[in-house]
Design a protein around this motif. Structure first.
Motif, PDB file in Angstrom:
ATOM      1  N   ASP A   1       0.824  -1.215   0.000  1.00 41.41           N
ATOM      2  CA  ASP A   1       0.000   0.000   0.000  1.00 41.41           C
ATOM      3  C   ASP A   1       0.855   1.261   0.000  1.00 41.41           C
ATOM      4  OD1 ASP A   1      -2.284  -1.516  -0.007  1.00 41.41           O
ATOM      5  OD2 ASP A   1      -2.659  -1.342   2.150  1.00 41.41           O
ATOM      6  N   ILE A   2       1.876   1.258   0.860  1.00 41.09           N
ATOM      7  CA  ILE A   2       2.674   2.478   1.037  1.00 41.09           C
ATOM      8  C   ILE A   2       3.547   2.751  -0.177  1.00 41.09           C
ATOM      9  CG2 ILE A   2       4.814   1.586   2.103  1.00 41.09           C
ATOM     10  CD1 ILE A   2       4.445   3.841   4.220  1.00 41.09           C
ATOM     11  N   GLN A   3       3.839   1.697  -0.947  1.00 34.45           N
ATOM     12  CA  GLN A   3       4.665   1.889  -2.131  1.00 34.45           C
ATOM     13  C   GLN A   3       3.945   2.704  -3.203  1.00 34.45           C
ATOM     14  OE1 GLN A   3       5.877  -1.594  -4.395  1.00 34.45           O
ATOM     15  NE2 GLN A   3       7.948  -0.809  -4.543  1.00 34.45           N
ATOM     16  N   GLN A   4       2.647   2.842  -3.047  1.00 31.76           N
ATOM     17  CA  GLN A   4       1.880   3.631  -4.014  1.00 31.76           C
ATOM     18  C   GLN A   4       2.070   5.127  -3.806  1.00 31.76           C
ATOM     19  OE1 GLN A   4       0.384   1.839  -6.431  1.00 31.76           O
ATOM     20  NE2 GLN A   4       1.277   0.111  -5.309  1.00 31.76           N
ATOM     21  N   GLN A   5       2.664   5.503  -2.670  1.00 34.39           N
ATOM     22  CA  GLN A   5       2.863   6.923  -2.391  1.00 34.39           C
ATOM     23  C   GLN A   5       4.048   7.451  -3.196  1.00 34.39           C
ATOM     24  OE1 GLN A   5       2.582   8.135   1.702  1.00 34.39           O
ATOM     25  NE2 GLN A   5       1.592   6.219   2.281  1.00 34.39           N
ATOM     26  N   ALA A   6       3.925   8.646  -3.686  1.00 37.23           N
ATOM     27  CA  ALA A   6       4.924   9.231  -4.584  1.00 37.23           C
ATOM     28  C   ALA A   6       6.308   9.335  -3.957  1.00 37.23           C
ATOM     29  CB  ALA A   6       4.454  10.606  -5.038  1.00 37.23           C
ATOM     30  N   GLU A   7       6.369   9.546  -2.642  1.00 35.03           N
ATOM     31  CA  GLU A   7       7.653   9.781  -1.996  1.00 35.03           C
ATOM     32  C   GLU A   7       8.275   8.518  -1.403  1.00 35.03           C
ATOM     33  OE1 GLU A   7       9.264  12.592  -2.234  1.00 35.03           O
ATOM     34  OE2 GLU A   7       7.601  13.408  -3.379  1.00 35.03           O
ATOM     35  N   VAL A   8       7.702   7.357  -1.684  1.00 29.01           N
ATOM     36  CA  VAL A   8       8.229   6.096  -1.147  1.00 29.01           C
ATOM     37  C   VAL A   8       8.532   5.140  -2.292  1.00 29.01           C
ATOM     38  CG1 VAL A   8       7.802   4.108   0.346  1.00 29.01           C
ATOM     39  CG2 VAL A   8       6.911   6.363   0.987  1.00 29.01           C
ATOM     40  N   GLU A   9       9.736   4.577  -2.260  1.00 30.19           N
ATOM     41  CA  GLU A   9      10.121   3.595  -3.270  1.00 30.19           C
ATOM     42  C   GLU A   9      10.745   2.394  -2.562  1.00 30.19           C
ATOM     43  OE1 GLU A   9      13.419   3.533  -6.727  1.00 30.19           O
ATOM     44  OE2 GLU A   9      11.805   4.997  -7.023  1.00 30.19           O
ATOM     45  N   ILE A  10      10.266   1.202  -2.888  1.00 29.67           N
ATOM     46  CA  ILE A  10      10.746  -0.016  -2.239  1.00 29.67           C
ATOM     47  C   ILE A  10      11.252  -0.990  -3.290  1.00 29.67           C
ATOM     48  CG2 ILE A  10      10.140  -1.972  -0.750  1.00 29.67           C
ATOM     49  CD1 ILE A  10       7.862  -0.249   0.394  1.00 29.67           C
ATOM     50  N   GLN A  11      12.464  -1.492  -3.086  1.00 29.08           N
ATOM     51  CA  GLN A  11      13.033  -2.508  -3.956  1.00 29.08           C
ATOM     52  C   GLN A  11      13.528  -3.678  -3.122  1.00 29.08           C
ATOM     53  OE1 GLN A  11      15.485   0.675  -6.348  1.00 29.08           O
ATOM     54  NE2 GLN A  11      15.481  -1.231  -7.553  1.00 29.08           N
ATOM     55  N   VAL A  12      13.438  -4.859  -3.675  1.00 22.21           N
ATOM     56  CA  VAL A  12      13.865  -6.065  -2.984  1.00 22.21           C
ATOM     57  C   VAL A  12      14.985  -6.739  -3.769  1.00 22.21           C
ATOM     58  CG1 VAL A  12      13.160  -8.344  -2.146  1.00 22.21           C
ATOM     59  CG2 VAL A  12      11.563  -6.417  -2.016  1.00 22.21           C
ATOM     60  N   ILE A  13      16.036  -7.138  -3.059  1.00 20.00           N
ATOM     61  CA  ILE A  13      17.122  -7.897  -3.674  1.00 20.00           C
ATOM     62  C   ILE A  13      16.794  -9.375  -3.510  1.00 20.00           C
ATOM     63  CG2 ILE A  13      19.580  -8.454  -3.626  1.00 20.00           C
ATOM     64  CD1 ILE A  13      20.112  -5.705  -2.482  1.00 20.00           C
ATOM     65  N   PRO A  14      16.519 -10.088  -4.596  1.00 21.73           N
ATOM     66  CA  PRO A  14      16.138 -11.499  -4.479  1.00 21.73           C
ATOM     67  C   PRO A  14      17.320 -12.376  -4.081  1.00 21.73           C
ATOM     68  CG  PRO A  14      16.437 -10.928  -6.776  1.00 21.73           C
ATOM     69  CD  PRO A  14      16.571  -9.642  -6.004  1.00 21.73           C
ATOM     70  N   TYR A  15      17.006 -13.522  -3.488  1.00 17.39           N
ATOM     71  CA  TYR A  15      18.059 -14.470  -3.124  1.00 17.39           C
ATOM     72  C   TYR A  15      18.942 -14.792  -4.324  1.00 17.39           C
ATOM     73  CZ  TYR A  15      15.548 -15.498   1.252  1.00 17.39           C
ATOM     74  OH  TYR A  15      14.945 -15.416   2.483  1.00 17.39           O
ATOM     75  N   ALA A  16      18.329 -14.872  -5.490  1.00 17.36           N
ATOM     76  CA  ALA A  16      19.057 -15.265  -6.699  1.00 17.36           C
ATOM     77  C   ALA A  16      20.163 -14.286  -7.069  1.00 17.36           C
ATOM     78  CB  ALA A  16      18.073 -15.394  -7.865  1.00 17.36           C
ATOM     79  N   ALA A  17      20.126 -13.072  -6.531  1.00 17.15           N
ATOM     80  CA  ALA A  17      21.158 -12.083  -6.853  1.00 17.15           C
ATOM     81  C   ALA A  17      22.504 -12.448  -6.251  1.00 17.15           C
ATOM     82  CB  ALA A  17      20.729 -10.698  -6.366  1.00 17.15           C
ATOM     83  N   GLY A  18      22.493 -13.344  -5.264  1.00 18.70           N
ATOM     84  CA  GLY A  18      23.741 -13.767  -4.647  1.00 18.70           C
ATOM     85  C   GLY A  18      24.379 -12.705  -3.774  1.00 18.70           C
ATOM     86  N   ALA A  19      25.699 -12.785  -3.611  1.00 21.03           N
ATOM     87  CA  ALA A  19      26.414 -11.818  -2.766  1.00 21.03           C
ATOM     88  C   ALA A  19      26.465 -10.459  -3.459  1.00 21.03           C
ATOM     89  CB  ALA A  19      27.830 -12.317  -2.495  1.00 21.03           C
ATOM     90  N   HIS A  20      26.558  -9.413  -2.645  1.00 22.69           N
ATOM     91  CA  HIS A  20      26.611  -8.054  -3.182  1.00 22.69           C
ATOM     92  C   HIS A  20      27.435  -7.174  -2.248  1.00 22.69           C
ATOM     93  CE1 HIS A  20      23.626  -6.985  -0.138  1.00 22.69           C
ATOM     94  NE2 HIS A  20      22.879  -7.994  -0.564  1.00 22.69           N
ATOM     95  N   PRO A  21      27.691  -5.909  -2.600  1.00 23.56           N
ATOM     96  CA  PRO A  21      28.598  -5.057  -1.827  1.00 23.56           C
ATOM     97  C   PRO A  21      28.228  -4.840  -0.360  1.00 23.56           C
ATOM     98  CG  PRO A  21      28.193  -4.095  -3.975  1.00 23.56           C
ATOM     99  CD  PRO A  21      27.254  -5.239  -3.841  1.00 23.56           C
ATOM    100  N   ALA A  22      26.950  -5.002   0.005  1.00 24.35           N
ATOM    101  CA  ALA A  22      26.539  -4.730   1.392  1.00 24.35           C
ATOM    102  C   ALA A  22      25.993  -5.991   2.077  1.00 24.35           C
ATOM    103  CB  ALA A  22      25.494  -3.629   1.427  1.00 24.35           C
ATOM    104  N   THR A  23      26.381  -7.155   1.603  1.00 22.57           N
ATOM    105  CA  THR A  23      25.896  -8.399   2.202  1.00 22.57           C
ATOM    106  C   THR A  23      26.169  -8.395   3.706  1.00 22.57           C
ATOM    107  OG1 THR A  23      26.295  -9.627   0.158  1.00 22.57           O
ATOM    108  CG2 THR A  23      26.073 -10.911   2.180  1.00 22.57           C
ATOM    109  N   GLY A  24      25.096  -8.461   4.498  1.00 23.46           N
ATOM    110  CA  GLY A  24      25.236  -8.517   5.952  1.00 23.46           C
ATOM    111  C   GLY A  24      25.446  -7.188   6.643  1.00 23.46           C
TER     112      GLY A  24
END
Length: 283
Positions: free
Chosen positions: A193-216
């Motif tokens: 619901d809140i993602q519909q607001q203009a000033e809020v953006e939500i992204q999810v990093i899927p498990y399939a993306a593996g390790a990344h620069p901020a893991t943990g």
């Protein structure tokens, strides 16, 4: 400038620090001027403690402040010694977290990366209640309620003040069932619901993306209006917090956040994944 005594103190401290450096003085010399410890000077410059008029005047005189500098310092000092709204919830906000709440209140943009949990600014009351209970067994109900009120007010102020919120979460944050299926389902619904607001953006990093620069390594980036203070990065542990405001550190965290957004699912695909997670809770 948004009304936040913490942000005003930080801006004031930053201005005094710049004057000290321009005058070629170190913190030991500044401490000698006020007959205090170097620790107090550092706290003044980081906005951790209020200052008295006499202290500011003594420092400005020693630093050779111009009329323009003096006017700026006096302007920044207005409201810097007031109590923040969170201080009315005695004991509900740990001392090491109070500075962050004050700075958050003044931010124009909040960028946060979370590993295991939904960020506090987006938590439902039931989800937050379950977290507090799990981490603080035996805590009195009155204190739990106070902590929930602080979290609710943080959320309300964010939405009212129109600060931009950009969230990147690991898939673990939407898969970890906090408080049971019904509580988690309600939490995922709120995120959608809140993602519909203009000033809020939500992204999810899927498990399939593996390790990344901020893991943990969860962190928050706060960007302030130009007239408040420079940006900073915030990290915390169970009992303390760290504020990274050196430009090199802020640049590193900013670059890392940009990379996280690049490997995360788009907001639309993230919403689809959250919707899928919610549906799986019903089966």
């Amino acid at each position: 400038m948004k009304e936040s005594p913490t942000a005003r103190r930080r801006a004031l401290g930053q201005a005094l620090r710049e004057l000290r450096i321009a005058a070629g003085k170190n913190t030991a010399e500044a401490a000698a001027l006020l007959e205090c410890s170097e620790s107090k000077i550092r706290k003044i410059e980081y906005g951790d403690v209020p200052t008295k008029v006499a202290e500011r005047n003594a420092l400005m005189a020693a630093y050779g402040a111009t009329e323009e500098d003096t006017a700026e310092i006096h302007s920044l000092a207005k409201g810097a010694n007031q109590r923040g709204w969170w201080q009315s919830y005695r004991g509900a906000v740990p001392r090491w977290f109070q500075r962050f709440v004050g700075l958050e209140s003044a931010a124009a943009e909040i960028r946060t990366y979370e590993v295991e949990l939904v960020p506090g600014l987006l938590q439902t009351e039931s989800y937050a209640h379950a977290l507090i209970n799990s981490g603080n067994p035996g805590m009195p109900q009155s204190e739990i309620e106070s902590r929930l009120k602080v979290r609710t007010e943080r959320q309300e102020r964010l939405l009212k003040d129109g600060a931009r919120l950009v969230v990147v979460m690991s898939e673990a944050a939407i898969r970890r069932v906090v408080g049971g299926p019904s509580v988690m389902s309600e939490q995922l619904t709120l995120l959608l619901d809140i993602q519909q607001q203009a000033e809020v953006e939500i992204q999810v990093i899927p498990y399939a993306a593996g390790a990344h620069p901020a893991t943990g390594f969860p962190f928050v980036l706060l960007r302030f209006p130009d007239d408040v203070a420079p940006s900073l990065a915030y990290t915390e542990s169970l009992t303390s917090a760290a504020y990274h405001d050196r430009q090199a550190d802020v640049d590193t965290y900013t670059l890392t956040f940009d990379r996280l957004r690049a490997i995360a699912l788009s907001p639309a695909d993230s919403a689809a994944l959250m919707r899928q997670a919610a549906e799986e809770l019903q089966t």
